[in-house]
Write a protein that holds these residues in place. Structure first.
Motif, mmCIF file in Angstrom:
data_model
loop_
_atom_site.group_PDB
_atom_site.id
_atom_site.type_symbol
_atom_site.label_atom_id
_atom_site.label_comp_id
_atom_site.label_asym_id
_atom_site.label_seq_id
_atom_site.Cartn_x
_atom_site.Cartn_y
_atom_site.Cartn_z
ATOM 1 N N ALA A 153 30.446 47.025 44.773
ATOM 2 C CA ALA A 153 31.538 46.887 45.626
ATOM 3 C C ALA A 153 31.802 45.449 45.489
ATOM 4 O O ALA A 153 33.281 45.101 45.597
ATOM 5 N N LEU A 154 30.990 44.475 45.157
ATOM 6 C CA LEU A 154 31.466 43.156 44.820
ATOM 7 C C LEU A 154 32.291 42.995 43.578
ATOM 8 O O LEU A 154 33.307 42.255 43.822
ATOM 9 N N THR A 155 32.027 43.952 42.643
ATOM 10 C CA THR A 155 32.935 43.812 41.420
ATOM 11 C C THR A 155 34.234 44.308 41.832
ATOM 12 O O THR A 155 35.087 43.641 41.481
ATOM 13 N N LEU A 156 34.445 45.393 42.608
ATOM 14 C CA LEU A 156 35.815 45.678 43.103
ATOM 15 C C LEU A 156 36.553 44.651 43.881
ATOM 16 O O LEU A 156 37.737 44.467 43.432
ATOM 17 N N LEU A 157 35.847 43.909 44.687
ATOM 18 C CA LEU A 157 36.447 42.902 45.453
ATOM 19 C C LEU A 157 36.734 41.700 44.533
ATOM 20 O O LEU A 157 37.876 41.079 44.949
ATOM 21 N N ARG A 158 36.006 41.544 43.602
ATOM 22 C CA ARG A 158 36.357 40.320 42.657
ATOM 23 C C ARG A 158 37.697 40.663 41.712
ATOM 24 O O ARG A 158 38.392 39.812 41.561
ATOM 25 N N GLU A 159 37.382 42.001 41.181
ATOM 26 C CA GLU A 159 38.527 42.342 40.400
ATOM 27 C C GLU A 159 39.809 42.348 40.999
ATOM 28 O O GLU A 159 40.810 42.042 40.547
ATOM 29 N N HIS A 160 39.808 42.941 42.340
ATOM 30 C CA HIS A 160 41.155 43.161 43.094
ATOM 31 C C HIS A 160 41.636 41.499 43.402
ATOM 32 O O HIS A 160 42.693 41.427 43.196
ATOM 33 N N ARG A 161 40.765 40.787 43.836
ATOM 34 C CA ARG A 161 41.357 39.618 44.019
ATOM 35 C C ARG A 161 41.698 38.644 42.602
ATOM 36 O O ARG A 161 42.791 38.172 42.683
ATOM 37 N N GLY A 162 40.951 38.963 41.545
ATOM 38 C CA GLY A 162 41.327 38.309 40.379
ATOM 39 C C GLY A 162 42.638 38.906 39.848
ATOM 40 O O GLY A 162 43.559 38.222 39.292
ATOM 41 N N ASP A 163 43.018 40.274 40.031
ATOM 42 C CA ASP A 163 44.175 40.568 39.640
ATOM 43 C C ASP A 163 45.240 40.000 40.289
ATOM 44 O O ASP A 163 46.477 39.773 39.971
ATOM 45 N N GLY A 164 45.121 39.897 41.844
ATOM 46 C CA GLY A 164 46.211 39.227 42.414
ATOM 47 C C GLY A 164 46.350 37.717 41.975
ATOM 48 O O GLY A 164 47.308 37.280 42.036
#
Length: 284
Positions: A153-164
Protein backbone atom coordinates in the motif's frame (compact mmCIF):
# COMPACT_ATOMS: atom_id res chain seq x y z
CA UNK A 1 -7.76 18.04 7.26
CA UNK A 2 -5.18 20.08 5.32
CA UNK A 3 -2.64 19.43 2.60
CA UNK A 4 0.00 19.70 5.33
CA UNK A 5 -1.62 16.79 7.17
CA UNK A 6 -1.41 14.64 4.04
CA UNK A 7 2.22 15.60 3.48
CA UNK A 8 3.05 14.80 7.11
CA UNK A 9 1.45 11.38 6.75
CA UNK A 10 3.33 10.71 3.52
CA UNK A 11 6.62 11.73 5.12
CA UNK A 12 6.02 9.28 7.97
CA UNK A 13 5.17 6.49 5.52
CA UNK A 14 7.75 6.96 2.79
CA UNK A 15 10.88 5.74 4.63
CA UNK A 16 9.15 2.40 5.23
CA UNK A 17 8.90 1.96 1.48
CA UNK A 18 12.24 3.54 0.53
CA UNK A 19 14.35 1.46 2.90
CA UNK A 20 14.32 -1.38 0.37
CA UNK A 21 16.56 0.66 -1.95
CA UNK A 22 19.32 0.57 0.67
CA UNK A 23 18.77 -2.87 2.21
CA UNK A 24 21.49 -5.50 1.64
CA UNK A 25 18.72 -8.10 1.37
CA UNK A 26 17.67 -6.50 -1.92
CA UNK A 27 20.94 -7.12 -3.75
CA UNK A 28 21.10 -10.62 -2.30
CA UNK A 29 17.66 -11.53 -3.64
CA UNK A 30 18.10 -9.80 -7.00
CA UNK A 31 21.49 -11.32 -7.74
CA UNK A 32 20.05 -14.71 -6.82
CA UNK A 33 17.61 -14.43 -9.75
CA UNK A 34 20.32 -13.28 -12.15
CA UNK A 35 20.52 -9.49 -11.94
CA UNK A 36 23.66 -7.52 -11.19
CA UNK A 37 23.82 -5.75 -7.86
CA UNK A 38 23.36 -2.00 -7.60
CA UNK A 39 21.75 0.15 -10.27
CA UNK A 40 20.57 -2.73 -12.45
CA UNK A 41 18.70 -4.27 -9.54
CA UNK A 42 17.17 -0.91 -8.64
CA UNK A 43 15.99 -0.07 -12.15
CA UNK A 44 14.66 -3.57 -12.79
CA UNK A 45 12.93 -4.02 -9.45
CA UNK A 46 11.10 -0.71 -9.49
CA UNK A 47 10.08 -0.93 -13.15
CA UNK A 48 9.27 -4.67 -13.27
CA UNK A 49 5.60 -3.99 -12.55
CA UNK A 50 5.42 -2.37 -16.00
CA UNK A 51 6.86 -5.48 -17.67
CA UNK A 52 10.04 -5.73 -19.76
CA UNK A 53 10.06 -2.04 -20.68
CA UNK A 54 12.88 -0.27 -22.46
CA UNK A 55 15.37 2.29 -21.24
CA UNK A 56 13.27 5.19 -22.52
CA UNK A 57 10.29 4.23 -20.38
CA UNK A 58 12.43 3.80 -17.27
CA UNK A 59 14.18 7.13 -17.87
CA UNK A 60 10.84 8.89 -18.32
CA UNK A 61 9.16 7.43 -15.25
CA UNK A 62 12.20 7.64 -12.95
CA UNK A 63 12.94 11.16 -14.28
CA UNK A 64 16.12 12.30 -12.53
CA UNK A 65 18.50 9.53 -13.59
CA UNK A 66 20.97 9.99 -16.41
CA UNK A 67 19.63 8.33 -19.57
CA UNK A 68 23.12 6.92 -20.16
CA UNK A 69 23.08 5.21 -16.76
CA UNK A 70 19.65 3.68 -17.36
CA UNK A 71 20.69 2.44 -20.81
CA UNK A 72 23.66 0.56 -19.32
CA UNK A 73 21.25 -1.67 -17.40
CA UNK A 74 17.90 -1.66 -19.22
CA UNK A 75 16.82 -3.64 -21.24
CA UNK A 76 19.77 -5.97 -20.51
CA UNK A 77 18.24 -6.73 -17.11
CA UNK A 78 15.33 -8.54 -18.77
CA UNK A 79 17.74 -10.88 -20.55
CA UNK A 80 19.00 -11.96 -17.11
CA UNK A 81 15.74 -12.16 -15.16
CA UNK A 82 12.06 -11.99 -16.13
CA UNK A 83 9.99 -9.19 -14.55
CA UNK A 84 7.89 -11.76 -12.67
CA UNK A 85 10.99 -13.27 -11.05
CA UNK A 86 12.22 -9.79 -10.12
CA UNK A 87 8.91 -8.90 -8.47
CA UNK A 88 8.98 -12.11 -6.42
CA UNK A 89 12.56 -11.39 -5.37
CA UNK A 90 11.60 -7.85 -4.39
CA UNK A 91 8.87 -9.06 -2.07
CA UNK A 92 11.24 -11.58 -0.46
CA UNK A 93 13.76 -8.79 0.08
CA UNK A 94 11.11 -6.54 1.63
CA UNK A 95 10.04 -9.33 3.98
CA UNK A 96 13.58 -9.97 5.15
CA UNK A 97 14.47 -6.27 5.49
CA UNK A 98 11.37 -5.42 7.51
CA UNK A 99 11.92 -8.39 9.81
CA UNK A 100 15.49 -7.24 10.45
CA UNK A 101 14.73 -3.53 10.89
CA UNK A 102 11.46 -3.76 12.82
CA UNK A 103 11.75 -7.11 14.56
CA UNK A 104 9.33 -10.00 14.81
CA UNK A 105 7.58 -8.69 17.93
CA UNK A 106 6.74 -5.34 16.36
CA UNK A 107 5.64 -6.92 13.07
CA UNK A 108 3.22 -9.11 15.03
CA UNK A 109 1.70 -6.07 16.76
CA UNK A 110 -1.95 -5.51 15.72
CA UNK A 111 -1.09 -1.93 14.80
CA UNK A 112 0.80 -3.17 11.74
CA UNK A 113 -2.31 -4.88 10.39
CA UNK A 114 -4.27 -1.73 11.26
CA UNK A 115 -1.80 0.41 9.32
CA UNK A 116 -2.03 -1.97 6.37
CA UNK A 117 -5.80 -1.62 6.37
CA UNK A 118 -5.68 2.17 6.64
CA UNK A 119 -3.01 2.57 3.95
CA UNK A 120 -4.87 0.18 1.68
CA UNK A 121 -8.06 2.17 2.14
CA UNK A 122 -6.23 5.37 1.29
CA UNK A 123 -4.64 3.80 -1.79
CA UNK A 124 -8.05 2.67 -3.03
CA UNK A 125 -8.77 6.33 -3.85
CA UNK A 126 -5.67 6.81 -6.00
CA UNK A 127 -6.26 7.64 -9.66
CA UNK A 128 -4.33 5.84 -12.38
CA UNK A 129 -4.84 8.57 -14.99
CA UNK A 130 -1.47 9.98 -16.01
CA UNK A 131 0.34 7.90 -13.40
CA UNK A 132 2.13 4.99 -15.10
CA UNK A 133 4.24 3.72 -12.20
CA UNK A 134 1.31 3.80 -9.81
CA UNK A 135 -0.98 2.11 -12.35
CA UNK A 136 1.49 -0.72 -12.92
CA UNK A 137 1.93 -1.43 -9.21
CA UNK A 138 -1.81 -1.17 -8.57
CA UNK A 139 -2.32 -4.23 -10.77
CA UNK A 140 -0.09 -6.40 -8.55
CA UNK A 141 -1.78 -8.68 -5.98
CA UNK A 142 -1.96 -7.54 -2.37
CA UNK A 143 0.27 -9.76 -0.18
CA UNK A 144 -1.42 -11.67 2.63
CA UNK A 145 0.99 -10.93 5.47
CA UNK A 146 0.16 -7.59 7.15
CA UNK A 147 3.66 -6.08 6.97
CA UNK A 148 3.90 -6.92 3.27
CA UNK A 149 0.37 -5.67 2.61
CA UNK A 150 1.40 -2.44 4.34
CA UNK A 151 4.52 -2.13 2.20
CA UNK A 152 2.48 -2.75 -0.95
CA UNK A 153 0.00 0.00 0.00
CA UNK A 154 2.87 2.36 0.78
CA UNK A 155 4.33 1.62 -2.63
CA UNK A 156 1.04 2.61 -4.26
CA UNK A 157 0.88 5.85 -2.27
CA UNK A 158 4.51 6.64 -3.04
CA UNK A 159 4.31 6.01 -6.77
CA UNK A 160 0.97 7.86 -6.99
CA UNK A 161 2.50 10.91 -5.36
CA UNK A 162 5.71 10.48 -7.33
CA UNK A 163 3.94 10.43 -10.69
CA UNK A 164 2.14 13.61 -9.66
CA UNK A 165 5.44 15.16 -8.61
CA UNK A 166 6.86 14.58 -12.09
CA UNK A 167 3.88 16.43 -13.54
CA UNK A 168 4.60 19.32 -11.16
CA UNK A 169 8.28 19.36 -12.13
CA UNK A 170 7.36 19.40 -15.80
CA UNK A 171 4.97 22.29 -15.19
CA UNK A 172 7.84 24.12 -13.44
CA UNK A 173 9.96 23.58 -16.60
CA UNK A 174 12.57 21.52 -14.80
CA UNK A 175 14.12 18.50 -16.50
CA UNK A 176 15.54 15.53 -14.61
CA UNK A 177 18.94 16.88 -13.66
CA UNK A 178 17.56 20.38 -13.03
CA UNK A 179 15.00 18.93 -10.63
CA UNK A 180 17.79 17.06 -8.84
CA UNK A 181 20.21 19.99 -8.61
CA UNK A 182 17.56 22.48 -7.50
CA UNK A 183 16.30 20.07 -4.83
CA UNK A 184 19.70 19.25 -3.36
CA UNK A 185 20.45 22.99 -3.29
CA UNK A 186 17.73 23.39 -0.65
CA UNK A 187 19.75 21.29 1.80
CA UNK A 188 16.67 19.22 2.59
CA UNK A 189 17.30 16.23 0.36
CA UNK A 190 20.13 13.94 -0.71
CA UNK A 191 23.61 15.37 -0.40
CA UNK A 192 24.76 16.79 -3.73
CA UNK A 193 27.56 14.27 -4.16
CA UNK A 194 25.34 11.28 -3.41
CA UNK A 195 22.62 12.60 -5.73
CA UNK A 196 25.03 13.21 -8.61
CA UNK A 197 26.84 9.89 -8.33
CA UNK A 198 23.82 7.69 -7.64
CA UNK A 199 21.83 9.22 -10.49
CA UNK A 200 24.69 8.78 -12.93
CA UNK A 201 25.47 12.39 -13.86
CA UNK A 202 29.04 13.47 -14.55
CA UNK A 203 30.55 16.42 -12.72
CA UNK A 204 30.62 18.31 -16.02
CA UNK A 205 26.88 17.71 -16.54
CA UNK A 206 26.15 18.72 -12.96
CA UNK A 207 28.19 21.94 -13.20
CA UNK A 208 26.56 22.85 -16.53
CA UNK A 209 23.15 22.39 -14.92
CA UNK A 210 24.10 24.67 -12.03
CA UNK A 211 25.09 27.31 -14.59
CA UNK A 212 21.74 26.96 -16.38
CA UNK A 213 19.82 27.37 -13.15
CA UNK A 214 21.88 30.45 -12.30
CA UNK A 215 21.12 31.92 -15.72
CA UNK A 216 17.41 31.34 -15.07
CA UNK A 217 17.65 33.12 -11.74
CA UNK A 218 16.90 30.02 -9.65
CA UNK A 219 20.32 29.72 -7.99
CA UNK A 220 22.68 32.33 -6.53
CA UNK A 221 26.36 32.52 -7.40
CA UNK A 222 27.15 30.23 -4.46
CA UNK A 223 24.66 27.59 -5.63
CA UNK A 224 21.97 28.29 -3.06
CA UNK A 225 18.38 28.96 -4.15
CA UNK A 226 17.39 32.53 -4.91
CA UNK A 227 14.06 33.92 -3.76
CA UNK A 228 12.68 32.95 -7.17
CA UNK A 229 14.14 29.47 -6.74
CA UNK A 230 12.60 29.09 -3.29
CA UNK A 231 9.25 30.32 -4.58
CA UNK A 232 9.38 27.87 -7.50
CA UNK A 233 10.15 25.00 -5.15
CA UNK A 234 7.29 25.93 -2.81
CA UNK A 235 4.89 26.14 -5.74
CA UNK A 236 5.79 22.76 -7.17
CA UNK A 237 5.70 21.10 -3.75
CA UNK A 238 2.26 22.63 -3.15
CA UNK A 239 1.10 21.31 -6.52
CA UNK A 240 2.53 17.88 -5.62
CA UNK A 241 0.56 17.95 -2.37
CA UNK A 242 -2.60 18.88 -4.26
CA UNK A 243 -2.16 16.15 -6.86
CA UNK A 244 -1.49 13.58 -4.13
CA UNK A 245 -4.25 14.65 -1.74
CA UNK A 246 -7.12 12.38 -2.86
CA UNK A 247 -6.10 9.19 -0.97
CA UNK A 248 -5.67 11.02 2.32
CA UNK A 249 -8.88 12.99 1.84
CA UNK A 250 -10.65 9.68 1.24
CA UNK A 251 -9.19 8.18 4.41
CA UNK A 252 -10.33 11.16 6.46
CA UNK A 253 -8.79 13.10 9.36
CA UNK A 254 -9.05 10.37 11.99
CA UNK A 255 -7.64 7.71 9.69
CA UNK A 256 -4.79 9.95 8.52
CA UNK A 257 -3.90 10.85 12.08
CA UNK A 258 -3.85 7.21 13.17
CA UNK A 259 -1.87 6.08 10.11
CA UNK A 260 0.66 8.85 10.69
CA UNK A 261 1.01 7.83 14.33
CA UNK A 262 1.67 4.17 13.55
CA UNK A 263 3.94 4.91 10.60
CA UNK A 264 6.02 7.36 12.63
CA UNK A 265 6.61 4.70 15.29
CA UNK A 266 7.62 2.10 12.71
CA UNK A 267 9.85 4.57 10.88
CA UNK A 268 11.62 5.60 14.09
CA UNK A 269 12.39 1.96 14.80
CA UNK A 270 13.65 1.32 11.27
CA UNK A 271 15.87 4.41 11.37
CA UNK A 272 17.26 3.48 14.78
CA UNK A 273 18.19 0.08 13.37
CA UNK A 274 20.14 1.54 10.44
CA UNK A 275 17.65 1.59 7.59
CA UNK A 276 19.69 4.22 5.71
CA UNK A 277 23.47 4.59 5.50
CA UNK A 278 25.28 7.73 6.61
CA UNK A 279 26.12 10.37 4.01
CA UNK A 280 22.96 9.94 1.93
CA UNK A 281 20.80 12.75 3.25
CA UNK A 282 21.80 16.31 4.03
CA UNK A 283 21.93 17.16 7.73
CA UNK A 284 18.67 18.71 8.98
Amino acid sequence: MTLLDSRRCYQALNPLHSLIYFAPEADEEFTAVGLRAGRMSYFASRSAAMGAVGAGTVTATFFNFSPALVARHIPQAWELAAPEAVLDARLRAVDRALRRLLGEELLADPSVAEAARLAGEAASACSAAGRPLYAAHAELPVPEQPHLALWHALTLLREHRGDGHLAALTAAELDGIEALVSHTATGKAFTGEFARASRGWTQQEWDACVDRLRDRGLLDADGTPTQLGRDRRRELEALTDTLGYAPYQHLGPAGVERLTEIAARLTRTALANGAFPAGVFAAP
